[in-house]
Design an enzyme around this catalytic site. Structure first.
Site, short mmCIF file in Angstrom:
data_model
loop_
_atom_site.label_atom_id
_atom_site.label_comp_id
_atom_site.label_asym_id
_atom_site.label_seq_id
_atom_site.Cartn_x
_atom_site.Cartn_y
_atom_site.Cartn_z
CB CYS C 146 -1.04 -0.05 1.32
SG CYS C 146 -2.19 -1.14 1.23
CG HIS C 147 0.53 3.75 2.21
ND1 HIS C 147 -0.28 2.87 2.96
CD2 HIS C 147 -0.38 4.49 1.59
CE1 HIS C 147 -1.72 3.10 2.60
NE2 HIS C 147 -1.72 4.14 1.73
#
Lengths: 427, 269, 182
Positions: C146-147
Site C-alpha cells: 500500500c505505502h
C-alpha cells in the site's frame, strides 16, 4: 407558537443565534412559556408519555438493527443471538418488545381521554386526524415489527393479515402477491417488512411534529371543554406541565419496568419462540393484545370481504369522529347520558379484546348449550363479538350523531377558572 | 396481562361449570421451582443434574442448537465457577469443567487441509451437536415428525417448565376412547393426548453425582429447570437489574412528586 | 432548568426564601443520573458479543508448515502470519539487532525462547492496516504494497512510513508442535 413571543435571549450568543435561527425562541414558546389550561388532570400527561415511548422504541430499534439479520434463514437465530450473546441484548430486545405494548397502552388511554373530553371537536379536527394517522402508522409498524423475529406467530400472523387484503374483489390477489414479493410470505416479505419497520417510526415522528404543531395552534383542550379566556385560565408549560408530565412518566416507567424485568413474555405468545414453519400453523393463532378488538370484529362477520371492511371501517369511524358527534358540548363531564354510553363503549372494547383472544366457537359460559342461531350456538364467543361489534358501530354511527341532538347537557362553566377556583367538579 | 386476565376470568367461569371435555389436555402440575418469583434464582446443582439428564437421555433425539458449551460456565449457568469469570479476566472458555464436557462430545467439522467431513472433540465455543445431521434425517428416524429443538422449549410452550416436568411424568394407559397407533403413546398433559415420544425417563436411568435419589420426578424436574435456564440464561441478571431499576424509579417518582407539589403549591387546580 | 423557571414565571416563588429549591435540584440530578445510567447498555452493546469473544483464540498445528513457508490464518477477523524461518533468515535478523532501528527490539524478544524458528505476527501493517506480502522488500521479510513499508525477517520496520514493528500477539506453545493464539 401562537400569540406574542416573550423569549428574551439571555446572552450575546443566544441573541446572535436568535437573529439567524430562532430555535431557542421556538423551544421557549413551545415548551416553556406555552400557556396550558390550569385544570389539566393526569389523563393529559399521556401525550408526554407517548413521546417517551416513541423515543424508547426508536433508540432501542436502531440498536437492535445493528445485530438483527433480516433473512428467513437467520432472523430467528439472530434474535436469539441478541438475547444470549450481545452485551445487554436481552435488555434491549425486551425493552423494544414490551415497549410496543406500553406504547399501545398509552395511546389507547390518550385516545379515550380525547373521546371522553371531546378533544376532537372544532377547532381540533385536524389535530385529531393527525393523531389517527399516527395510530394507523403505529399499527402498521407494530404488525411488521412482530413479523421480524420470524417465529411461528410472526409468520402465521403475517400470513393471516396479508391474506385479508386478498378479500378485495379483482385487485385482491394482485395486492397480496405484490406485498409478499412471491406466492407466499417468505424471504422477500421479511426483507421489505424490515425496511418499512425501520422507516415508519421516523414517519411517525414527522407526523408527531405536525400533531404538536396543530396542538399549539389551537391550544390544549381541558377537562371542562371550555377554551381558556384569560391569563387566569392558564399556566406556563414549564414548570407546571413539565414537572407533572415528568412525574407521570416516571410512574409509567415503573409499570414498564415491572413488565420488562419480571414478566417480559407475559404480553407475548409462547408459540413465537418456535421458529417459523410454513407447513404447520399454531393451533390457536391470535394477534398481539392491542389488535385483539379489531381481530374480534373481523371474525364476527362470516363473510370474508365484509369482515375485512368491518375491521377497516371500525378504524375509519375513529377518523370520522369529529363529524359524527353532533353535540355542542365538548366534555362528557357535562353530558351524563353520553358518559353512560362512553363507559359501555369502554366495556365493549374490552369484551371485543377478550373475544379476539378466544376461539370463535368456544363457549362463553362453559357447558351451557343453548341453540344454534344462523351458524353458531348463541353461547359462543362469535356471538358475543357480534353483539359487541354491533354496539361498537352503533356508538359511532347512531349514538354519537343522535345523542348530540337529543340529550340535555348540564350547564357548562363560563370559564375554566370559575369551576376550578370555586372548587366544584373535581374529578 | 390480558391473557392472564382472560385465564383468570375463564377459571372463574369454570367454577360452576361441569367437567371439561376429555380431549382437553390436563393442566400441568405445579412445581415449586427455585427460580420462581421476583428474587428466584436457579439452583446450580439442580441445573447440573438437569444437564446430565439432557446429555444422557434427551440429546439422543433432541437438538439444542442455540446453546454452546461455553454457556454452561456463564454466570448463573450449571457449571459457573467464579474463578473463571470476567472479574478474574477469564471467561467460561477457560473453565476446565466446561472444556471437559465439550471434549466429551464429537463435533462434525471439515478437515482443514482436505475438506473432508470429520469429527473432532468439542471445544467450549462449539454449540451442542445435533443428534441428526438435518431435519429430513430427524423426521425419517422418528416416524415423520422431527423431535423439536429444546433450546427454547421452556418458553415455547404454555406452562413452561411445569408443563415439561408434568409431560415427562404424564405417561399412562389411554383414557376412554383414545386409540393409539404403533409408535404412539398416551400422555395426559400433551394436547390431544397422543404423543410420539416414548416415555424417556425411568427410575435410576441417570445416576446423579451428588447422590440425589434418581426418581422419574427428580429427573423430570431437574431437566425442566435446566431447560428453563437454557431458554432464559439471563434471568438472574434481569431480575437483579430490575430490582435496582425499580428502587431508583420509586425514589425518583417520589422526588418528582415532591417537586410537583412544590411547584403547584400556590396554584389551585 | 425547572427551578430557574419557577423563579422566572411564578411570582409566588418569590415568597420562598431558598431560591434554589433543594427538591428540584435533587430531582433533576436523579433524572440526569438515571439517564446517564440508561445510556450505558446502548453503548456497551457495540462491544464484541459473547460468541465473538468465544472464538477469539485459535489453536494451530505447526507441523503443517514447511521450512521457509508462512501460513496466514484468520484470527479475530485479521490475518495472522505464522512463519517457519530458515537458519539464514534467523541469522539475518539477529545480525541486525544492533542496527539503527525505528522501533528497537532484538529478534529474541520477538519469538518464544528456544523457538527462534517460529515467528507469529499479526499480519497488519502498522501504518494503516494493509496486509504485507511475505518475502518482499529490501530486507527479505515483508513488504507492504500500500505505502511501501519494508519489514525484516523478524518483522521489524526498517524503511517506509510504518511507525512500529509488526505486532506479536499473545500466544503460547501448548506442545512442541501446537500454538494457541489469543
Amino acid at each position: 407558537m401562537s400569540g406574542h413571543s416573550t423569549y428574551q435571549p439571555s446572552n450575546g450568543f443566544a441573541k446572535w443565534l436568535d437573529a439567524r435561527l430562532p430555535v431557542g425562541r421556538l423551544v421557549w414558546d413551545s415548551f416553556v412559556d406555552y400557556p396550558t389550561p390550569r385544570n389539566l388532570n393526569y389523563w393529559w400527561t399521556f401525550g408526554g408519555i407517548l413521546s417517551l415511548c416513541l423515543g424508547v422504541q426508536i433508540v432501542t430499534g436502531i440498536v437492535l438493527a445493528m445485530h438483527y439479520t433480516p433473512s428467513a434463514a437467520a432472523a430467528f437465530t439472530s434474535v436469539e443471538h441478541i438475547m444470549r450473546d450481545v452485551n445487554y441484548g436481552w435488555l434491549l430486545r425486551y425493552m423494544h418488545a414490551n415497549g410496543a405494548s406500553m406504547f399501545f397502552i398509552a395511546v389507547y388511554i390518550h385516545m379515550l381521554r380525547g373521546l371522553y373530553y371531546g378533544s376532537y371537536k372544532a377547532p381540533r379536527e385536524v389535530l385529531w386526524i393527525l393523531g389517527c394517522v399516527i395510530y394507523g402508522l403505529m399499527m402498521a409498524t407494530a404488525f411488521m415489527g412482530y413479523v421480524l423475529p420470524w417465529g411461528q406467530m410472526s409468520f402465521h400472523g403475517a400470513v393471516v393479515i396479508t391474506n385479508l387484503l386478498g378479500a378485495f374483489p379483482i385487485v385482491g390477489d394482485a395486492i397480496t402477491t405484490l406485498l409478499w414479493g412471491g406466492f407466499a410470505v417468505d424471504e422477500p416479505t421479511l426483507k421489505r417488512f424490515f425496511s418499512l419497520h425501520y422507516l415508519l417510526p421516523f414517519m411517525i415522528a414527522g407526523v408527531v411534529v405536525l400533531h404538536v404543531w396543530a396542538l399549539h395552534v389551537v391550544g390544549q383542550n381541558n377537562p371542562t371543554g371550555v377554551d381558556p379566556k384569560s391569563k387566569a385560565d392558564t399556566l406556563p408549560f414549564t414548570p407546571y406541565a413539565t414537572v407533572k408530565d415528568g412525574f407521570a412518566m416516571s410512574v409509567f416507567l415503573i409499570l414498564f419496568a415491572v413488565f420488562l424485568f419480571y414478566m417480559p413474555n407475559a404480553l407475548g405468545h409462547a408459540d413465537n419462540y418456535i421458529p417459523a414453519d410454513p407447513l404447520v400453523t399454531p393451533s390457536h393463532i391470535v394477534p398481539e393484545w392491542y389488535f385483539l378488538p379489531f381481530y374480534a370484529i373481523l371474525r364476527a362477520v362470516p363473510e370474508k370481504l365484509i369482515g375485512v371492511l368491518a375491521m377497516f371501517g371500525s378504524i375509519v369511524c375513529i377518523f370520522a369522529l369529529p363529524w359524527l358527534d353532533t353535540s355542542k358540548v365538548k366534555s362528557m363531564r357535562y353530558r351524563p347520558q353520553a358518559r353512560l354510553y362512553f363507559f359501555i363503549f369502554l366495556v365493549v372494547c374490552v369484551i371485543l379484546g377478550f373475544c379476539g383472544a378466544k376461539l370463535p366457537d368456544d363457549q362463553v359460559i362453559p357447558g351451557l348449550t343453548t341453540f344454534v342461531l344462523v351458524d353458531s350456538d348463541l353461547n359462543s364467543f362469535v356471538w358475543l363479538s357480534r353483539v359487541a361489534t354491533l354496539y361498537y358501530f352503533a356508538y359511532f354511527l347512531v349514538v354519537m350523531p343522535l345523542l348530540g341532538l337529543l340529550e340535555k347537557p348540564l350547564p357548562t362553566p363560563e370559564t375554566i377558572s370559575s369551576p376550578v377556583l370555586g372548587g366544584e367538579h373535581k374529578d | 396481562m390480558l391473557r392472564k386476565v382472560t385465564l383468570l376470568a375463564a377459571a372463574l367461569l369454570l367454577v360452576g361449570g361441569p367437567a371439561m371435555a376429555a380431549a382437553k389436555a390436563h393442566e400441568p402440575e405445579p412445581v415449586a421451582f427455585s427460580f420462581e418469583g421476583p428474587f428466584g434464582r436457579f439452583n446450580q446443582v439442580q441445573l447440573q443434574r438437569g444437564y446430565k439428564v439432557y446429555r444422557e437421555v434427551c440429546s439422543s433425539c433432541h437438538s439444542m442448537t442455540l446453546l454452546a458449551f461455553r454457556n454452561l460456565g456463564d454466570p448463573s449457568g450449571p457449571f459457573f465457577d467464579p474463578e473463571y469469570s470476567a472479574e478474574k479476566g477469564l471467561t467460561s472458555n477457560d473453565n476446565p469443567v466446561v472444556k471437559a464436557l465439550a471434549a466429551d462430545t464429537q463435533i462434525p467439522d471439515l478437515d482443514g487441509e482436505t475438506g473432508d467431513p470429520i469429527t473432532r472433540p468439542g471445544i467450549p465455543a462449539d454449540r451442542f451437536p445435533s443428534p441428526f445431521p438435518n431435519i429430513i434425517a430427524a423426521k425419517a428416524s422418528n416416524g415423520g415428525i422431527a423431535p423439536p429443538d429444546l433450546s427454547l422449549m421452556a418458553k415455547a410452550r404454555e406452562g413452561g417448565p411445569e408443563y415439561i416436568a408434568s409431560l415427562l411424568q404424564g405417561y399412562g394407559p389411554p383414557e376412554h376412547g383414545v386409540t393409539l397407533a404403533p409408535g404412539q403413546h398416551y400422555n395426559k398433559y400433551f394436547p390431544g393426548g397422543v404423543i410420539g415420544m416414548a416415555p424417556p425417563l425411568a427410575v435410576d436411568k441417570v445416576s446423579f453425582d451428588d447422590g440425589t435419589k434418581s426418581t422419574v420426578k427428580q429427573q423430570a424436574e431437574d431437566v425442566a429447570a435446566f431447560l428453563m435456564w437454557a431458554a432464559e440464561p439471563k434471568m438472574e441478571e434481569r431480575k437483579k437489574m430490575g430490582f435496582s431499576v425499580l428502587i431508583f424509579l420509586v425514589l425518583f417518582s417520589g422526588m418528582l412528586y415532591a417537586s410537583y407539589r412544590r411547584v403547584w403549591k400556590n396554584e389551585s387546580h | 432548568m425547572a427551578h430557574t423557571a419557577v423563579d422566572a414565571t411564578n411570582p409566588a416563588a418569590g415568597d420562598d426564601p431558598s431560591r434554589r429549591d433543594f427538591i428540584h435540584i435533587a430531582a433533576i440530578t436523579a433524572a440526569a443520573g438515571g439517564g446517564l445510567a440508561a445510556v450505558w447498555p446502548f453503548v456497551a452493546q457495540m462491544n464484541p458479543a459473547a460468541d465473538t469473544l468465544a472464538l477469539a483464540s485459535v489453536e494451530y498445528d505447526l507441523t503443517k508448515i514447511e521450512p521457509a513457508q508462512q501460513v496466514t490464518i484468520n484470527w479475530r477477523g485479521k490475518p495472522l502470519f505464522i512463519r517457519n524461518r530458515t537458519p539464514e533468515q534467523i541469522a539475518a535478523a539477529v545480525k541486525d539487532d544492533g542496527a539503527a532501528l525505528r522501533d528497537p527490539q532484538t529478534d529474541a524478544e520477538r519469538h518464544k525462547e528456544g523457538k527462534a524458528q517460529w515467528l507469529v505476527l499479526v499480519g497488519s501493517c502498522t501504518h494503516l492496516g494493509c496486509v504485507p506480502t511475505v518475502g518482499g522488500g529490501e530486507y527479505g521479510g515483508w513488504f507492504c504494497p500500500c505505502h511501501g513499508s519494508h519489514y525484516d525477517t523478524s518483522g521489524r520496520i526498517r524503511k517506509g512510513p510504518a511507525p512500529t514493528n509488526l505486532v506479536v500477539p499473545d500466544y503460547a506453545f501448548l506442545s512442541d508442535t501446537k500454538v494457541k493464539i489469543g
